[in-house]
Design an enzyme around this catalytic site. Sequence first.
Site, short mmCIF file in Angstrom:
data_model
loop_
_atom_site.label_atom_id
_atom_site.label_comp_id
_atom_site.label_asym_id
_atom_site.label_seq_id
_atom_site.Cartn_x
_atom_site.Cartn_y
_atom_site.Cartn_z
N ASP A 11 1.25 -1.21 0.21
CA ASP A 11 -0.03 0.35 -0.08
C ASP A 11 0.91 1.71 0.21
O ASP A 11 1.02 2.21 0.55
CB ASP A 11 -1.09 0.32 1.17
CG ASP A 11 -0.31 0.11 2.13
OD1 ASP A 11 0.75 -0.22 2.51
OD2 ASP A 11 -0.53 0.83 3.42
N ASP A 16 6.87 0.91 1.74
CA ASP A 16 6.23 0.57 0.20
C ASP A 16 7.24 0.29 -0.58
O ASP A 16 7.78 -0.69 -1.25
CB ASP A 16 4.96 0.21 0.42
CG ASP A 16 3.69 0.19 1.57
OD1 ASP A 16 4.32 1.36 2.50
OD2 ASP A 16 3.10 -1.01 1.62
N ASN A 40 -2.14 2.51 3.35
CA ASN A 40 -2.08 4.30 3.96
C ASN A 40 -2.74 5.38 3.29
O ASN A 40 -2.80 6.41 3.60
CB ASN A 40 -0.42 3.83 3.03
CG ASN A 40 0.88 3.80 4.51
OD1 ASN A 40 0.18 2.82 5.42
ND2 ASN A 40 1.61 2.68 3.56
N THR A 125 2.87 -5.99 2.96
CA THR A 125 3.07 -5.08 3.06
C THR A 125 1.98 -3.99 3.92
O THR A 125 2.72 -2.52 4.30
CB THR A 125 4.38 -4.68 2.60
OG1 THR A 125 4.15 -3.81 1.47
CG2 THR A 125 5.43 -5.22 3.17
N PHE A 164 -0.66 -0.82 12.77
CA PHE A 164 -1.50 -0.49 11.58
C PHE A 164 -2.06 -1.13 10.76
O PHE A 164 -3.90 -1.24 10.50
CB PHE A 164 -0.62 0.63 11.01
CG PHE A 164 -2.25 1.11 9.89
CD1 PHE A 164 -2.97 2.68 10.26
CD2 PHE A 164 -1.61 0.96 8.14
CE1 PHE A 164 -3.54 2.85 8.61
CE2 PHE A 164 -2.41 1.31 6.96
CZ PHE A 164 -3.35 1.81 7.38
N ASN A 165 -1.47 -2.09 9.78
CA ASN A 165 -1.60 -3.34 8.51
C ASN A 165 -2.31 -4.07 9.34
O ASN A 165 -3.51 -4.46 8.61
CB ASN A 165 -0.68 -3.71 8.48
CG ASN A 165 0.41 -3.06 7.66
OD1 ASN A 165 -0.47 -2.05 7.10
ND2 ASN A 165 1.26 -3.66 7.43
N HIS A 238 10.07 0.58 8.26
CA HIS A 238 9.50 -1.49 8.92
C HIS A 238 9.29 -2.11 7.10
O HIS A 238 9.52 -3.23 7.26
CB HIS A 238 7.73 -0.80 8.83
CG HIS A 238 7.37 0.35 9.78
ND1 HIS A 238 7.56 -0.12 10.92
CD2 HIS A 238 7.13 1.59 9.70
CE1 HIS A 238 7.55 1.18 11.70
NE2 HIS A 238 7.09 1.83 10.89
N ASP A 239 8.51 -1.90 6.30
CA ASP A 239 8.27 -2.64 5.41
C ASP A 239 9.81 -3.17 4.55
O ASP A 239 9.65 -4.62 4.51
CB ASP A 239 7.49 -2.45 3.81
CG ASP A 239 5.71 -1.75 4.79
OD1 ASP A 239 5.24 -2.20 5.84
OD2 ASP A 239 5.34 -1.18 3.87
C1 BDR Z 1 2.62 0.10 8.54
O1 BDR Z 1 1.56 0.66 8.58
C2 BDR Z 1 1.93 1.28 6.94
O2 BDR Z 1 2.12 3.28 7.53
C3 BDR Z 1 3.16 1.45 7.05
O3 BDR Z 1 3.49 1.52 5.49
C4 BDR Z 1 4.14 0.10 6.93
O4 BDR Z 1 3.35 -1.19 6.38
C5 BDR Z 1 3.58 0.23 9.73
O5 BDR Z 1 2.72 0.06 10.80
CA CA Z 2 2.91 -0.37 4.22
#
Ligand code: BDR
Ligand code: CA
Length: 308
Positions: A11, A16, A40, A125, A164-165, A238-239
Amino acid sequence: MQPESIILDCDPGHDDAVALLLALASPEVELVGVTTVSGNQTLDKTTANALRVLEFVDRTDVPVAAGAERPLVREQHVAAHVHGESGLDGPDLPPAQGTPIDRHAIDFIADEIRARDGELTLVPTGPLTNVALLLAIHPDARPRRIVLMGGAIGEGNVTPAAEFNIWADPEAARRVFESGLDVTMIGLDVTHQAVIRPEHSKRLRSSGRVGAMVAELVDFYGKFHGRTYPELGGSPMHDPVALAHVTTPGLVEVGEFAVTVDCSSELGRGRTNVDRRGRNAQPPNAKVGVGIDGDAFVEHLLERLGTL
Ligand code: BDR
Ligand code: CA
């Protein structure tokens, strides 16, 4: 060794986009395609962003397939406060010239899995909506493994409880963790140790066109993290950690645990309960990232991005 065939289900999203670039820079993987999901930002924006990044590096040979427009059950919430109105604010990337292929992401993924007799790794991701739909609609198309960015053993980043994801589509995440597939969870516990700091941005800026673009992504992405996570001293990637776990085994240390996703409480929505001490007497259903050499990861990332 044959490169591992992967599909990045994403996303974009600043991190990402960096994960996508890392995949393109990694000979250990063959990027079969990019699939997109709302997360996102809205699906039209995340899809356009995937195309924009591929066009920026002249890799329009990689197909992009758009997937789910909204979570399975919950209302859609985007993360404009982190990623901006476009989902990729910061660098002056031109609008997408190309379009996604004329297939739904889950049909594309299913065919690519079948064509390889299951020898395909999914790297999600974003929210897990596409993956859950794949499992429901194409139950025969089971990927070799899923290495996902999402969740946390400890504190979340969208609520104290949840990352978040997983929070964005907890029902989808639960379905994935209960699938019986080989699932690896790369959560905040490790990604918050994988941080791009100002000295890294400086190196990126002087490393060529792609590095300069990534530095501009990090400038924007770093604003949220500077406000919310000043103790990190930069922006967590993160990703890209999920991607690096595929290309470079051993970078992330994992343990096998039972993971359950909270879909029933409001305060705990999307919490990944990771049973590290076997309290619930459930067999493990996932490998979970528990440690990372953050400096080694960042060096690896910078080195790879420098090759593009
Ligand atoms: C995740 O949430 C999104 O904002 C980032 O792309 C990552 O995948 C981190 O919590
Ligand atoms: Ca992401």
